[in-house]
Design an enzyme around this catalytic site. Sequence first.
Site: not given
Ligand code: ADP
Length: 170
Positions: A18, A42, A91, A129
């Site tokens: 992130h 959620k 990703r 995450s």
């Molecule tokens: P959500 O529940 O909306 O998917 P996340 O917190 O998991 O929320 O992710 C938020 C954003 O960050 C999403 O666009 C996700 O694809 C991106 N993201 C998460 N991990 C990575 C990573 N390792 N590299 C690039 N983008 C990421």
Amino acid sequence: MPKVAIYPGSFDPVTNGHLDIVERGLKIFDKIIVAILYNPNKEYLFGLEERLEMLKDCLKKFKGVEIDSFDGLLVNYAAQRKAHAILRGLRAMSDFEYEFQMALMNRRLNREVQTVFLMTGLRWIFTSSSIIKEAIQFGGNIDGMVPDLVQAKLVQKFDLDTGSGQTGKN
Ligand code: ADP
């Protein structure tokens, strides 16, 4: 007019993947509002306040970043914050279908807001995450995948040091 983007997500918890998106996004946008989407249906490991706190700590070194939370429709929140873009990270192919659907839906709802995707840094391609939470609760090594303060919070949450277990999962 400053270029403002919303970077929405659960951030449960924030990872180095992130942070990499935010850092690179700042090369395109003047301001990024990292916004936690609060969905009451959620289940999260960390409460909203804890996630806001962690994001604030991890992103305090960056100028042009604001941390916030919202509920309801993302495009409405973007309009309210006068943002013209939604920033998302991609990703693998598995992210693509969901992100594509969401971007098209959001465009239908508000054509003034553009979704911008940044490809993950190669180092963070397997960082998510949920994988991190799964690994650490069973004693897996997550060094270098999350900021130190997040790792410490995870250890505390799963009570890996004391064994008394807040979550009852270990
Ligand atoms: P959500 O529940 O909306 O998917 P996340 O917190 O998991 O929320 O992710 C938020 C954003 O960050 C999403 O666009 C996700 O694809 C991106 N993201 C998460 N991990 C990575 C990573 N390792 N590299 C690039 N983008 C990421």
